[in-house]
Design a protein around this motif. Structure first.
Motif, PDB file in Angstrom:
ATOM      1  N   ALA A  28       0.833  -1.210   0.000  1.00 59.53           N
ATOM      2  CA  ALA A  28       0.000   0.000   0.000  1.00 59.53           C
ATOM      3  C   ALA A  28       0.871   1.265   0.000  1.00 59.53           C
ATOM      4  O   ALA A  28       0.455   2.318  -0.464  1.00 59.53           O
ATOM      5  N   LEU A  29       2.099   1.120   0.516  1.00 64.21           N
ATOM      6  CA  LEU A  29       3.025   2.263   0.510  1.00 64.21           C
ATOM      7  C   LEU A  29       3.779   2.353  -0.819  1.00 64.21           C
ATOM      8  O   LEU A  29       4.128   3.432  -1.289  1.00 64.21           O
ATOM      9  N   GLN A  30       4.042   1.180  -1.391  1.00 63.18           N
ATOM     10  CA  GLN A  30       4.897   1.136  -2.586  1.00 63.18           C
ATOM     11  C   GLN A  30       4.179   1.563  -3.858  1.00 63.18           C
ATOM     12  O   GLN A  30       4.736   2.291  -4.679  1.00 63.18           O
ATOM     13  N   LEU A  31       2.943   1.064  -4.021  1.00 60.48           N
ATOM     14  CA  LEU A  31       2.288   1.257  -5.318  1.00 60.48           C
ATOM     15  C   LEU A  31       2.068   2.720  -5.722  1.00 60.48           C
ATOM     16  O   LEU A  31       2.340   3.082  -6.866  1.00 60.48           O
ATOM     17  N   PRO A  32       1.602   3.577  -4.783  1.00 61.70           N
ATOM     18  CA  PRO A  32       1.378   4.971  -5.197  1.00 61.70           C
ATOM     19  C   PRO A  32       2.651   5.673  -5.686  1.00 61.70           C
ATOM     20  O   PRO A  32       2.587   6.637  -6.448  1.00 61.70           O
ATOM     21  N   ALA A  33       3.819   5.147  -5.259  1.00 70.70           N
ATOM     22  CA  ALA A  33       5.080   5.740  -5.733  1.00 70.70           C
ATOM     23  C   ALA A  33       5.244   5.526  -7.234  1.00 70.70           C
ATOM     24  O   ALA A  33       5.970   6.259  -7.914  1.00 70.70           O
ATOM     25  N   TYR A  34       4.565   4.487  -7.757  1.00 62.97           N
ATOM     26  CA  TYR A  34       4.685   4.161  -9.181  1.00 62.97           C
ATOM     27  C   TYR A  34       3.394   4.447  -9.958  1.00 62.97           C
ATOM     28  O   TYR A  34       3.292   4.125 -11.141  1.00 62.97           O
ATOM     29  N   ASP A  35       2.426   5.010  -9.258  1.00 56.61           N
ATOM     30  CA  ASP A  35       1.165   5.371  -9.921  1.00 56.61           C
ATOM     31  C   ASP A  35       0.587   6.582  -9.188  1.00 56.61           C
ATOM     32  O   ASP A  35      -0.433   6.480  -8.515  1.00 56.61           O
ATOM     33  N   ASP A  36       1.283   7.705  -9.335  1.00 57.15           N
ATOM     34  CA  ASP A  36       0.930   8.889  -8.551  1.00 57.15           C
ATOM     35  C   ASP A  36      -0.344   9.536  -9.083  1.00 57.15           C
ATOM     36  O   ASP A  36      -0.659   9.421 -10.273  1.00 57.15           O
ATOM     37  N   PRO A  37      -1.084  10.197  -8.207  1.00 56.28           N
ATOM     38  CA  PRO A  37      -2.381  10.758  -8.612  1.00 56.28           C
ATOM     39  C   PRO A  37      -2.269  11.884  -9.646  1.00 56.28           C
ATOM     40  O   PRO A  37      -3.215  12.127 -10.396  1.00 56.28           O
ATOM     41  N   VAL A  38      -1.116  12.549  -9.713  1.00 53.12           N
ATOM     42  CA  VAL A  38      -0.967  13.653 -10.688  1.00 53.12           C
ATOM     43  C   VAL A  38      -0.708  13.119 -12.103  1.00 53.12           C
ATOM     44  O   VAL A  38      -0.918  13.816 -13.093  1.00 53.12           O
ATOM     45  N   GLY A  39      -0.227  11.888 -12.170  1.00 55.46           N
ATOM     46  CA  GLY A  39       0.001  11.300 -13.496  1.00 55.46           C
ATOM     47  C   GLY A  39       1.389  11.547 -14.071  1.00 55.46           C
ATOM     48  O   GLY A  39       1.615  11.358 -15.264  1.00 55.46           O
ATOM     49  N   VAL A  40       2.333  11.928 -13.201  1.00 55.42           N
ATOM     50  CA  VAL A  40       3.697  12.167 -13.716  1.00 55.42           C
ATOM     51  C   VAL A  40       4.336  10.843 -14.140  1.00 55.42           C
ATOM     52  O   VAL A  40       4.962  10.757 -15.205  1.00 55.42           O
ATOM     53  N   THR A  41       4.152   9.804 -13.314  1.00 55.80           N
ATOM     54  CA  THR A  41       4.751   8.507 -13.667  1.00 55.80           C
ATOM     55  C   THR A  41       4.088   7.949 -14.932  1.00 55.80           C
ATOM     56  O   THR A  41       4.757   7.328 -15.769  1.00 55.80           O
ATOM     57  N   ALA A  42       2.796   8.203 -15.076  1.00 55.23           N
ATOM     58  CA  ALA A  42       2.110   7.772 -16.300  1.00 55.23           C
ATOM     59  C   ALA A  42       2.733   8.471 -17.516  1.00 55.23           C
ATOM     60  O   ALA A  42       3.029   7.825 -18.535  1.00 55.23           O
ATOM     61  N   ALA A  43       2.987   9.771 -17.399  1.00 55.86           N
ATOM     62  CA  ALA A  43       3.588  10.515 -18.521  1.00 55.86           C
ATOM     63  C   ALA A  43       4.999  10.001 -18.811  1.00 55.86           C
ATOM     64  O   ALA A  43       5.396   9.837 -19.975  1.00 55.86           O
ATOM     65  N   PHE A  44       5.748   9.706 -17.738  1.00 54.72           N
ATOM     66  CA  PHE A  44       7.113   9.171 -17.849  1.00 54.72           C
ATOM     67  C   PHE A  44       7.092   7.855 -18.634  1.00 54.72           C
ATOM     68  O   PHE A  44       7.912   7.632 -19.529  1.00 54.72           O
ATOM     69  N   ASN A  45       6.108   7.014 -18.330  1.00 60.77           N
ATOM     70  CA  ASN A  45       6.000   5.715 -18.973  1.00 60.77           C
ATOM     71  C   ASN A  45       5.524   5.866 -20.437  1.00 60.77           C
ATOM     72  O   ASN A  45       6.132   5.340 -21.370  1.00 60.77           O
ATOM     73  N   LEU A  46       4.462   6.642 -20.623  1.00 60.27           N
ATOM     74  CA  LEU A  46       3.888   6.805 -21.978  1.00 60.27           C
ATOM     75  C   LEU A  46       4.859   7.502 -22.931  1.00 60.27           C
ATOM     76  O   LEU A  46       4.813   7.296 -24.151  1.00 60.27           O
ATOM     77  N   ASN A  47       5.762   8.318 -22.355  1.00 62.81           N
ATOM     78  CA  ASN A  47       6.727   9.021 -23.208  1.00 62.81           C
ATOM     79  C   ASN A  47       7.589   8.050 -24.014  1.00 62.81           C
ATOM     80  O   ASN A  47       8.098   8.390 -25.084  1.00 62.81           O
ATOM     81  N   LEU A  48       7.710   6.816 -23.515  1.00 67.94           N
ATOM     82  CA  LEU A  48       8.513   5.840 -24.262  1.00 67.94           C
ATOM     83  C   LEU A  48       7.885   5.561 -25.635  1.00 67.94           C
ATOM     84  O   LEU A  48       8.589   5.394 -26.634  1.00 67.94           O
ATOM     85  N   LEU A  49       6.550   5.567 -25.695  1.00 70.97           N
ATOM     86  CA  LEU A  49       5.884   5.362 -26.995  1.00 70.97           C
ATOM     87  C   LEU A  49       6.110   6.576 -27.886  1.00 70.97           C
ATOM     88  O   LEU A  49       6.382   6.447 -29.089  1.00 70.97           O
ATOM     89  N   SER A  50       6.025   7.763 -27.292  1.00 67.68           N
ATOM     90  CA  SER A  50       6.292   8.980 -28.076  1.00 67.68           C
ATOM     91  C   SER A  50       7.723   8.982 -28.589  1.00 67.68           C
ATOM     92  O   SER A  50       8.014   9.424 -29.695  1.00 67.68           O
ATOM     93  N   ARG A  51       8.636   8.477 -27.736  1.00 66.15           N
ATOM     94  CA  ARG A  51      10.042   8.433 -28.162  1.00 66.15           C
ATOM     95  C   ARG A  51      10.201   7.519 -29.375  1.00 66.15           C
ATOM     96  O   ARG A  51      10.942   7.838 -30.323  1.00 66.15           O
ATOM     97  N   ILE A  52       9.503   6.380 -29.349  1.00 72.34           N
ATOM     98  CA  ILE A  52       9.576   5.466 -30.499  1.00 72.34           C
ATOM     99  C   ILE A  52       8.994   6.165 -31.741  1.00 72.34           C
ATOM    100  O   ILE A  52       9.545   6.062 -32.846  1.00 72.34           O
TER     101      ILE A  52
END
Ligand code: AVI
Length: 332
Positions: free
Chosen positions: A207-231
């Protein structure tokens, strides 16, 4: 007299990073079963900037823990590393947190500091951040970790020990066998008595770990999705990023957080540079990162199996994060 550091940058002689990226995207995305992409490609200029933001999110404590540990224990760490030493840092980033350790060391001796980074932007930041420390010189290496370390080792002076910093739990982004292989390679470059300070995230409540990788603001989501944009940008892909969704899960069996990109619908994507057409089913994922968590027993075994001994461990409050001093042993 003021011995303000000089800064030099040695540039990479990377074979052909574009071709390597293309080859690794092809291999990962056509893999039978789980599609995957290597996490190192998350860090182009956009991804690196997003990671800097992740590191200050309230949900992501790792970078702050790193800095706290260095601030609190820099003197003790320095005392345990026999001098004179030169310092190499694998993946220095901006170098901000390393200031504490370098300043503690500079009280004892003149320090040669060698940040090793694949990102020229990060190296330039590192120069700006640390260039004002007295009694220190900086020579940055724009290299992969091991290539850079080989060059640093070749510059060591007679009687000088090496202290290698590998912080931020980046070792957690290697699979277990790859982590052991990497540490063995580091050990091979070092000499007996040299040290490696390894920062590792520790096992904790999901419960402590997961929000670090799925933050409510969506920064980690943008970090992850950027890989598709990079391709799309670098390999002529036609990913529609809005048709993918970020997801973070805890893989209990393997003791790691995984981040994935989930296809929101059935779709076909083309990547021109590698002449590839990929089909995605609805809900199918690409795994883009594994982040392993550690405990002290695993770390002690890892040290022993890779030619080091675990000389000391420093914990952050609540034992959520640790620094581990690995000392290179003589071969048996
Ligand atoms: C760099 N590395 C240790 C981070 C981690 O926690 O595994 C990368 C990261 N991925 C998503 N958030 C942070």
């Amino acid at each position: 007299m003021n011995h303000k550091g000089h800064f030099m940058l040695t540039h990479a002689i990377t074979a052909d990073p574009g071709r390597e990226f293309a080859a690794e995207v092809r291999a990962g995305i056509t893999k039978a079963g789980q599609k995957e992409l290597p996490s190192k490609y998350l860090y182009d200029d956009v991804g690196s900037a997003l990671f800097e933001v992740i590191s200050v999110l309230p949900q992501y404590g790792l970078t702050r823990a790193d800095e706290r540990l260095l601030r609190r224990h820099a003197h003790e760490i320095v005392e345990q590393v026999p001098g004179p030493v030169a310092v190499a840092e694998l993946g220095s980033g901006s170098g901000k947190k390393t200031r504490w350790l370098l300043k503690a060391l500079c009280r004892r001796q003149h320090v040669s500091y060698f940040p090793i980074e694949i990102s020229p932007t990060a190296l330039a930041m590192c120069e700006r951040e640390l260039g004002d420390i007295d009694f220190m010189s900086i020579v940055g290496f724009e290299r992969e970790y091991l290539d850079g370390l080989v060059e640093v080792a070749a510059r060591r002076r007679e009687g000088q020990n090496l202290l290698v910093l590998f912080l931020g739990s980046t070792i957690g982004n290697f699979d277990r066998p790859a982590a052991a292989k990497f540490l063995r390679e580091v050990r091979y470059i070092l000499q007996p008595g040299d040290s490696l300070l390894l920062g590792t995230d520790l096992e904790k409540d999901v419960a402590l770990q997961l929000p670090a990788y799925d933050d409510p603001v969506g920064v980690t989501a943008a970090f992850n999705l950027n890989l598709l944009s990079r391709i799309n940008r670098e390999l002529g892909g036609n990913f529609d990023v809005s048709k993918f969704q970020h997801s973070a899960i805890f893989n209990e069996e393997l003791g790691r957080i995984e981040i994935h990109l989930v296809s929101r619908e059935p779709q076909v994507v083309r990547i021109r540079a590698i002449d590839l057409e990929i089909t995605f089913a609805e809900g199918e994922t690409i795994r883009t990162e594994n982040s392993y968590k550690f405990d002290r027993d695993v770390l002690a075994v890892l040290a022993r199996d890779t030619g080091f001994s675990l000389a000391n461990t420093w914990y952050d409050d609540g034992h959520l994060f640790s620094f581990n001093l690995f000392v290179a042993q003589s071969p048996k």
